[in-house]
Structure formats: C-alpha cells, structure tokens
Motif scaffolding. Structure first.
Motif, PDB file in Angstrom:
ATOM      1  N   GLN A 167     -36.780 -17.820 -18.077  1.00  0.00           N
ATOM      2  CA  GLN A 167     -35.601 -17.034 -17.682  1.00  0.00           C
ATOM      3  C   GLN A 167     -35.858 -15.528 -17.741  1.00  0.00           C
ATOM      4  O   GLN A 167     -35.030 -14.738 -17.313  1.00  0.00           O
ATOM      5  CB  GLN A 167     -34.382 -17.416 -18.554  1.00  0.00           C
ATOM      6  CG  GLN A 167     -34.436 -16.943 -19.993  1.00  0.00           C
ATOM      7  CD  GLN A 167     -35.272 -17.870 -20.892  1.00  0.00           C
ATOM      8  OE1 GLN A 167     -36.013 -18.707 -20.404  1.00  0.00           O
ATOM      9  NE2 GLN A 167     -35.165 -17.693 -22.200  1.00  0.00           N
ATOM     10  N   TRP A 168     -37.022 -15.132 -18.243  1.00  0.00           N
ATOM     11  CA  TRP A 168     -37.328 -13.703 -18.296  1.00  0.00           C
ATOM     12  C   TRP A 168     -37.776 -13.141 -16.942  1.00  0.00           C
ATOM     13  O   TRP A 168     -37.916 -11.945 -16.784  1.00  0.00           O
ATOM     14  CB  TRP A 168     -38.439 -13.420 -19.321  1.00  0.00           C
ATOM     15  CG  TRP A 168     -37.981 -13.557 -20.739  1.00  0.00           C
ATOM     16  CD1 TRP A 168     -36.735 -13.920 -21.171  1.00  0.00           C
ATOM     17  CD2 TRP A 168     -38.756 -13.335 -21.923  1.00  0.00           C
ATOM     18  NE1 TRP A 168     -36.695 -13.952 -22.539  1.00  0.00           N
ATOM     19  CE2 TRP A 168     -37.920 -13.595 -23.036  1.00  0.00           C
ATOM     20  CE3 TRP A 168     -40.086 -12.945 -22.140  1.00  0.00           C
ATOM     21  CZ2 TRP A 168     -38.360 -13.464 -24.341  1.00  0.00           C
ATOM     22  CZ3 TRP A 168     -40.530 -12.823 -23.457  1.00  0.00           C
ATOM     23  CH2 TRP A 168     -39.671 -13.081 -24.537  1.00  0.00           C
ATOM     24  N   GLY A 169     -38.047 -14.031 -16.017  1.00  0.00           N
ATOM     25  CA  GLY A 169     -38.480 -13.562 -14.705  1.00  0.00           C
ATOM     26  C   GLY A 169     -39.854 -12.932 -14.722  1.00  0.00           C
ATOM     27  O   GLY A 169     -40.127 -11.972 -14.008  1.00  0.00           O
ATOM     28  N   LEU A 170     -40.769 -13.507 -15.552  1.00  0.00           N
ATOM     29  CA  LEU A 170     -42.125 -12.959 -15.673  1.00  0.00           C
ATOM     30  C   LEU A 170     -42.853 -12.868 -14.336  1.00  0.00           C
ATOM     31  O   LEU A 170     -43.655 -11.965 -14.122  1.00  0.00           O
ATOM     32  CB  LEU A 170     -42.956 -13.839 -16.621  1.00  0.00           C
ATOM     33  CG  LEU A 170     -42.660 -13.735 -18.109  1.00  0.00           C
ATOM     34  CD1 LEU A 170     -43.495 -14.763 -18.863  1.00  0.00           C
ATOM     35  CD2 LEU A 170     -42.952 -12.326 -18.603  1.00  0.00           C
ATOM     36  N   GLU A 171     -42.554 -13.829 -13.436  1.00  0.00           N
ATOM     37  CA  GLU A 171     -43.285 -13.866 -12.170  1.00  0.00           C
ATOM     38  C   GLU A 171     -43.074 -12.601 -11.348  1.00  0.00           C
ATOM     39  O   GLU A 171     -43.856 -12.278 -10.469  1.00  0.00           O
ATOM     40  CB  GLU A 171     -42.916 -15.107 -11.353  1.00  0.00           C
ATOM     41  CG  GLU A 171     -41.531 -15.085 -10.708  1.00  0.00           C
ATOM     42  CD  GLU A 171     -40.404 -15.436 -11.677  1.00  0.00           C
ATOM     43  OE1 GLU A 171     -40.679 -15.647 -12.878  1.00  0.00           O
ATOM     44  OE2 GLU A 171     -39.239 -15.486 -11.227  1.00  0.00           O
ATOM     45  N   PHE A 172     -42.018 -11.861 -11.660  1.00  0.00           N
ATOM     46  CA  PHE A 172     -41.756 -10.612 -10.935  1.00  0.00           C
ATOM     47  C   PHE A 172     -42.893  -9.603 -11.155  1.00  0.00           C
ATOM     48  O   PHE A 172     -43.126  -8.731 -10.318  1.00  0.00           O
ATOM     49  CB  PHE A 172     -40.405 -10.039 -11.371  1.00  0.00           C
ATOM     50  CG  PHE A 172     -39.935  -8.892 -10.526  1.00  0.00           C
ATOM     51  CD1 PHE A 172     -39.813  -9.022  -9.151  1.00  0.00           C
ATOM     52  CD2 PHE A 172     -39.619  -7.672 -11.101  1.00  0.00           C
ATOM     53  CE1 PHE A 172     -39.387  -7.967  -8.373  1.00  0.00           C
ATOM     54  CE2 PHE A 172     -39.185  -6.607 -10.321  1.00  0.00           C
ATOM     55  CZ  PHE A 172     -39.073  -6.754  -8.959  1.00  0.00           C
ATOM     56  N   THR A 173     -43.604  -9.732 -12.278  1.00  0.00           N
ATOM     57  CA  THR A 173     -44.768  -8.864 -12.514  1.00  0.00           C
ATOM     58  C   THR A 173     -45.793  -9.019 -11.392  1.00  0.00           C
ATOM     59  O   THR A 173     -46.427  -8.041 -10.981  1.00  0.00           O
ATOM     60  CB  THR A 173     -45.439  -9.222 -13.855  1.00  0.00           C
ATOM     61  OG1 THR A 173     -44.424  -9.413 -14.839  1.00  0.00           O
ATOM     62  CG2 THR A 173     -46.365  -8.110 -14.319  1.00  0.00           C
TER      63      THR A 173
END
Lengths: 244, 112
Positions: A167-173
C-alpha cells in the motif's frame, strides 16, 4: 593486467557507475513484481522461474491477471508478446552500435536489455558519455547491475510477499526513475513533440486489446518527432555517431 | 470463472512469455546486417526512448489502475512527478529526484 583488459574493466565500471543512482527504481519495481506474482496466485518456485526466464516486468504484470482467471494460453502469451513489441524498436535502435559484436554477445545484449538499460545507453550515446571503445563492456556493466538488483529484489518479494507493504506504492519509484532518465532529454522540439504525441496516443489507446496501445503510441511518437525534426537528423548517421 | 492456469499449462505460459521477450529483444540485434531498416529510420529511432517512456509514464501517472483519466491537481502521482520534474530543473542528481518524487507522492497520499 594488459592495457586492453584494463580498458575493458574501466568501461565495465563506468557502466556500473552510470546506473548506480537509478537502482532504487529497479529495486522497488523488482520487489513489487515479485510480490505481485505471488499475490497473483503463482507459487514461489513458479514465480521465481518466471522472473528468471521472462525478466520483463510489464509483460509479467500484464500476464498475471490472465493467468489467475484461467484465460486460454495463447491469449496470455499474445498479450505478453504485444506488451513486448516495443523491444523490437529498441533492438533496431541498438543494432548499429553492436553490429560488429559476435552473435552470442548480441543475443546477450538483447536478453539483458530493458526499458531502463536501453534508454540509459541511448542517452549516454547522444550525450557522448559512452566510452569510445568497449561499449559492450559498458553496457554489460549497466545490464548486470540492473539484472542483479532486479532479481535479488524480485526473489525477496517472492519469499517475503506477505511482509512487503504494497500500500506504500513503492512501484512508483520505478516510474520516477524513468522520469529522471528521460526528463533531461525533453529540451529539443522533436523530443517534446514525440513525447506529447506518444503520451496522447497512449492515453487514447489505453483500452486497446492486448496492450497494443503502447506500441502504437511509440510508433506515433517517433513519427511525430521525426516530422518535427524535418528529417534534418538524416545528416548524421547512428553508425558513425560516437565512433572514434 | 475458469480454474487458474497451473502445472504444465503454467510452464507453457512461462516459456511462451520468455520466448516473446527474447525474440522481441534480440530481433534486429541478431538479424545483424541481413535485416536493416533504412538509414532514415535508424536515425528516427533515436527518439524511441523519449517516446516509449512517455507512453509508459503518462498513463501510469494519469490513469493508474483505472480506465478513467485523473488530471486533477490532487492526483498524488501527478504531484510526485511534478516534484521530481522540479528537482530535475535544478539538479541532475537522480537519487534526489527519486527521493523528492516519492516524498511528495507519499505526503500527497497521506494528506490529501
């Protein structure tokens, strides 16, 4: 060590340095792909095999929901193939730079080429920061670093799927790493025209079956950039650009 | 709904996907001099990175996880990309770009 080998090592190291700062993007995207495969219903051994053999995050993520819903095999593979069609464009763009390499080496260059490593290579070629010789060693430095980071993180995601906070949206990195790579290129009129047209077509074609939209957008963007360039670029050949 | 693909079928899917990646990535590289696009096209392909990445990035930012376009200034991904782009105007440091983008994105998701 003889001078030729020392020079190759220096090129390899320069490649490793060139990608170093962008590795958080590869790491986050690899981790998220690992988690997604397991949460998408693959058992860890299958997920690991997929990561090692396919090594194409977007095709893997496109295939997962189709696998989970039991779509026919040819639909899954066709979707992966069309998601991967942009690599044909990349392959054609890299061809002049590696035409003098052995067949085995060209196969390896292709296998390890990704959106990120390809763009980094092309950007460095245009900025003149590639080494004059041993480009293959430079690219090997880039690709081996990217591959290792991606696979280690994918395996971590596969093993520790339930502990990774999705849910942290790490893939946005990963998306931001692409922005950092391509942003500085958006200073010439053809590049801006190409990017805008590609973006608009990608948005309009988002609903196309088998993810055809991405490929269509890339072709439309390249055509637009070339038109904006007025074919002026034809004076310079990629075959000679950057060669000593 | 059908059963999830498994066993032999899953192996076929994985091998099929692996082949699709390998064949597309190596296509022109392996064909070498036998399969050459025209000179002008090879020049045009210099724009391939900027166009393809734009086609990957923009839908990911503006329609993430849905079919609807979200161009509102409160879209966290848009805020993240804006922060990253602003960073790039002043610095070529990529780590800083990733950090500022993730920070803005995370703050926007928590606060908005």
């Amino acid at each position: 060590m003889n001078p030729a080998r020392a020079e190759r090592r220096a090129a390899l190291r320069a490649g490793q340095r060139a990608i170093l700062q962008s590795l958080p993007g590869a790491a986050a995207w690899g981790l998220v792909s690992g988690v997604a495969m397991v949460k998408g219903g693959l058992s860890p051994p299958w997920a690991a095999m997929m990561s090692l053999l396919v090594y194409a995050g977007s095709a893997q993520l496109a295939a997962l929901p189709l696998i989970a819903t039991g779509m026919p095999l040819w639909v899954i593979v066709a979707t992966g193939l069309i998601t991967n069609l942009r690599f044909v464009i990349y392959s054609a763009a890299l061809r002049p730079y590696f035409a003098d390499q052995s067949l085995r080496k060209r196969a390896a260059i292709g296998f390890f080429m990704t959106d990120f490593t390809f763009t980094l290579f092309m950007r460095s070629a245009q900025e003149g920061t590639l080494p004059d010789r041993h480009r293959d060693a430079w690219f090997a430095g880039v690709c081996s670093t990217n591959w290792t980071t991606w696979q280690v993180c994918a395996m971590t995601g596969i093993v520790a799927a339930s502990y990774v906070p999705t849910q942290w949206g790490l893939e946005f990195t990963g998306t931001l790493a692409l922005v950092a790579l391509v942003g500085p290129a958006l200073i010439t009129r053809p590049a801006i025209a190409g990017a805008v047209v590609a973006a608009v077509v990608a948005l309009l074609a988002h609903g196309m079956p088998y993810r055809l939209g991405l490929f269509c957008a890339a072709i439309a963007g390249i055509a637009a950039a070339t038109l904006a360039d007025g074919w002026r670029g034809a004076a310079q050949s990629p075959d000679t650009a950057g060669t000593p | 709904m059908n059963d999830p693909v498994s066993g032999i079928a899953l192996a076929i899917v994985i091998v099929g996907l692996a082949l699709s990646t390998f064949v597309t990535r190596t296509s022109f590289l392996l064909a070498g001099a036998r399969l050459r696009l025209g000179h002008r096209i090879e020049v045009a392909l210099r724009y391939a990175p900027v166009c393809t990445l734009s086609a990957i990035i923009v839908p990911d930012v503006l329609m993430h996880g849905s079919q609807a376009l979200d161009v509102s200034p409160l879209n966290p991904r848009l805020i993240g990309v804006a922060a990253a782009a602003l960073w790039l105007c002043f610095s070529r440091n990529i780590l800083g770009c990733l950090a500022s983008g993730m920070l803005a994105y995370s703050l926007a998701r928590v606060l908005l």
